[in-house]
Scaffold this active site. Structure first.
Site, PDB file in Angstrom:
ATOM      1  CB  CYS A  26       0.411   1.658   4.091  1.00 58.76           C
ATOM      2  SG  CYS A  26      -1.325   1.204   3.956  1.00 58.76           S
ATOM      3  CB  CYS A  36      -0.914  -0.053   1.226  1.00 62.92           C
ATOM      4  SG  CYS A  36      -1.679   1.504   1.679  1.00 62.92           S
TER       5      CYS A  36
END
Length: 104
Positions: free
Chosen positions: A32, A29
């Site tokens: 993230c 991600c």
């Protein structure tokens, strides 16, 4: 206090007391990865007031499902084990600090 990586098995023990910011994330991600250094900075600033726990949603689907995590990063504030606040997506450090301050 260092950021803790929790699993489905250790999550309850890591989050059952005090104010905890839980970061639901995954290695693939992009946002993230962007928020990780923000959380590191925040952790050093909130030491003693709150704890940061990271949960890899790919490896810990039970915990992610329990909190209804549909997209990541999802950050949930827990107070004594109960969810009290939630934000989805990248957040600047100041926004996360304010979020935690509301529940400290």
């Amino acid at each position: 206090m260092a950021i803790v990586n929790a699993t489905d098995q250790t999550f309850a023990a890591e989050t059952n007391e005090g104010v905890v910011l839980v970061d639901f994330w995954a290695p693939w991600c992009g946002p993230c990865k962007m928020i990780a250094p923000v959380l590191e900075e925040l952790d050093s600033e909130i030491a003693g007031k709150a704890k940061i726990v990271k949960v890899d949603v790919d490896e810990n689907q039970e915990t992610a499902g329990k909190f209804g995590v549909m997209s990541i990063p999802t950050l949930i504030v827990l107070k004594d084990g109960e969810a009290v606040d939630k934000v989805v997506g990248f957040q600047p450090k100041e926004a996360l600090a304010e979020l935690l301050a509301k529940h400290a």
